[in-house]
Design an enzyme around this catalytic site. Structure first.
Site, PDB file in Angstrom:
ATOM      1  N   ASP A  46       0.827  -1.220   0.000  1.00 33.94           N
ATOM      2  CA  ASP A  46       0.000   0.000   0.000  1.00 33.94           C
ATOM      3  C   ASP A  46       0.856   1.263   0.000  1.00 33.94           C
ATOM      4  O   ASP A  46       0.362   2.351   0.261  1.00 33.94           O
ATOM      5  CB  ASP A  46      -0.953  -0.003   1.196  1.00 33.94           C
ATOM      6  CG  ASP A  46      -0.215   0.040   2.527  1.00 33.94           C
ATOM      7  OD1 ASP A  46       1.045  -0.070   2.520  1.00 33.94           O
ATOM      8  OD2 ASP A  46      -0.870   0.184   3.569  1.00 33.94           O
ATOM      9  N   HIS A 139      15.478  28.362  -1.352  1.00 38.83           N
ATOM     10  CA  HIS A 139      14.770  29.277  -2.251  1.00 38.83           C
ATOM     11  C   HIS A 139      14.674  30.672  -1.632  1.00 38.83           C
ATOM     12  O   HIS A 139      14.771  31.676  -2.346  1.00 38.83           O
ATOM     13  CB  HIS A 139      13.377  28.715  -2.542  1.00 38.83           C
ATOM     14  CG  HIS A 139      12.589  29.534  -3.507  1.00 38.83           C
ATOM     15  ND1 HIS A 139      12.978  29.725  -4.822  1.00 38.83           N
ATOM     16  CD2 HIS A 139      11.430  30.230  -3.365  1.00 38.83           C
ATOM     17  CE1 HIS A 139      12.092  30.495  -5.440  1.00 38.83           C
ATOM     18  NE2 HIS A 139      11.155  30.819  -4.575  1.00 38.83           N
ATOM     19  N   LYS A 204      10.257  40.653 -15.361  1.00 36.07           N
ATOM     20  CA  LYS A 204       9.097  40.052 -16.016  1.00 36.07           C
ATOM     21  C   LYS A 204       7.813  40.518 -15.349  1.00 36.07           C
ATOM     22  O   LYS A 204       7.735  40.712 -14.134  1.00 36.07           O
ATOM     23  CB  LYS A 204       9.183  38.531 -16.020  1.00 36.07           C
ATOM     24  CG  LYS A 204       9.218  37.850 -14.665  1.00 36.07           C
ATOM     25  CD  LYS A 204       9.216  36.339 -14.833  1.00 36.07           C
ATOM     26  CE  LYS A 204       9.252  35.598 -13.510  1.00 36.07           C
ATOM     27  NZ  LYS A 204      10.578  35.512 -12.939  1.00 36.07           N
ATOM     28  N   ASP A 230      20.154  31.371 -11.085  1.00 36.75           N
ATOM     29  CA  ASP A 230      18.944  31.213 -10.273  1.00 36.75           C
ATOM     30  C   ASP A 230      19.118  30.010  -9.370  1.00 36.75           C
ATOM     31  O   ASP A 230      20.072  29.239  -9.515  1.00 36.75           O
ATOM     32  CB  ASP A 230      17.711  31.045 -11.173  1.00 36.75           C
ATOM     33  CG  ASP A 230      16.440  31.579 -10.513  1.00 36.75           C
ATOM     34  OD1 ASP A 230      16.484  31.898  -9.306  1.00 36.75           O
ATOM     35  OD2 ASP A 230      15.405  31.671 -11.195  1.00 36.75           O
ATOM     36  N   ASP A 234      12.444  24.660 -12.997  1.00 36.74           N
ATOM     37  CA  ASP A 234      11.376  23.663 -12.916  1.00 36.74           C
ATOM     38  C   ASP A 234      10.955  23.239 -14.324  1.00 36.74           C
ATOM     39  O   ASP A 234      11.493  22.304 -14.896  1.00 36.74           O
ATOM     40  CB  ASP A 234      10.211  24.225 -12.112  1.00 36.74           C
ATOM     41  CG  ASP A 234       9.187  23.158 -11.738  1.00 36.74           C
ATOM     42  OD1 ASP A 234       9.277  22.038 -12.267  1.00 36.74           O
ATOM     43  OD2 ASP A 234       8.300  23.440 -10.928  1.00 36.74           O
TER      44      ASP A 234
END
Length: 338
Positions: A46, A139, A204, A230, A234
């Site tokens: 499981d 981050h 941006k 950076d 992603d």
């Protein structure tokens, strides 16, 4: 009495190659064989996670090497359950080495009725019995304040500086460091200072989440070899768009140095087809076969830095000394020859 004579490493399934490389580097540093503690991290039918440690760890200084990358929830639970197994086995101290700290993007409430998941994960880690965290390029650096335990946040910029000076030898006067957004200026400025290069910004504007309406380059990039910096890539949509805008503004070449290669969805395909000449990432997240096979993606090892950071943590010496290129240079001597 504690029997700690050497740091001991254990790993989950998130990034075994990195854990093995760290153990190998520590063996070189200490002159004795350092291996991963023999254990099994398995799943029942499981998908419940089960951990069994086969070696005695009573009184030992344990380091769990486990990024919480995709699948984030599985890898996070592996980390917590390994920590619980070690705590119940009377380990003297447990340090979580988290090369990539998942949920870090959820570090604040951007809208009403949303969580701060990074704080929740910090609480889970501390409650599991982990006494110290060693990570790479959070981050947001203020996430360290979410923990009530010591957090050492290493930086990739000193390693990137070594790589840039090696790869662009004789062309350093052409380099322009670029931040892909206003929020990453501090990170880009740090690298620019290390390699004595000017700084530019790609600003941006978004009409709605996930859609970029306009990008503007702040600074003159004409004839420059631009290096975008950076903390993570992603889906690579913003990164590839920023590279296009830089080329449209007269850049000679565009390269990217990104710490964490999340590389989800169409990322590899986008990077392969983009105007970027190269994307350099670290091995904080285990690269997929597609990432390894991409011609313009290169991987920089972090094992030398993590191995030294673990040894410094174990023997009580400075971890922040690894922020200095003069310290990292000898550690990476085999990778970047003078």
């Amino acid at each position: 009495m504690p029997t700690t004579t050497a740091p001991k490493l254990i790993s989950g399934n998130a990034n075994r190659p990195l854990a093995t490389a760290v153990a190998r580097r520590m063996s070189l540093h200490r002159g004795v064989n350092v291996g991963l503690v023999d254990a099994r991290v398995e799943r029942f039918n499981d998908q419940e996670i089960f951990v069994e440690v086969y070696e005695n760890v009573r009184g030992e200084d344990m380091f769990i090497i486990q990024p919480t990358s995709n699948p984030a929830n599985d890898n996070l639970m592996e980390l917590l359950i390994i920590a619980d197994a070690l705590r119940r086995s009377s380990a003297a101290r447990i340090t979580a080495v988290i090369p990539y700290f998942g949920y870090a993007r959820q570090d604040r409430r951007t809208k009403a009725r949303t969580p701060i998941s990074a704080k929740l994960v910090a609480n889970l880690i501390a409650e599991a019995g982990i006494e110290r965290v060693l990570t790479l390029d959070l981050h947001a650096t203020q996430i360290q304040g979410f923990f009530d335990i010591p957090v050492d946040n290493l930086y990739a910029s000193p390693v990137f500086a070594l790589d840039i000076e090696h790869e662009f030898k004789g062309r350093m006067d052409e380099i322009m460091v670029v931040s892909p957004d206003v929020g990453g200026v501090a990170r880009a400025r740090e690298l620019a200072k290390r390699i004595n290069a000017p700084l530019s910004i790609v600003d941006k504007r978004r009409e709605k989440p996930g859609e970029i309406a306009e990008m503007t380059v702040i600074g003159d990039v004409s004839g420059k070899t631009c290096i975008i910096v950076d903390d993570m890539v992603d889906t690579a949509g913003t990164l590839c768009k920023a590279a296009e805008v830089l080329m449209e503004n007269g850049a000679k070449e565009v390269h990217s140095y990104i710490t964490h290669g999340v590389m989800s969805g169409p990322a590899v395909d986008r990077v392969s087809k983009s105007v970027m000449k190269s994307l350099v990432i670290t091995d904080s997240i285990e690269p997929t076969a597609a990432v390894k096979g991409a011609e313009n993606i290169r991987i920089v090892p972090t094992a030398p830095m993590f191995a030294q950071a673990i040894l410094n943590t174990w023997n009580g010496t400075s971890v922040s000394s690894l922020f200095d290129v003069d310290t990292l240079g000898p550690i990476y001597e085999g990778t970047y020859t003078p």
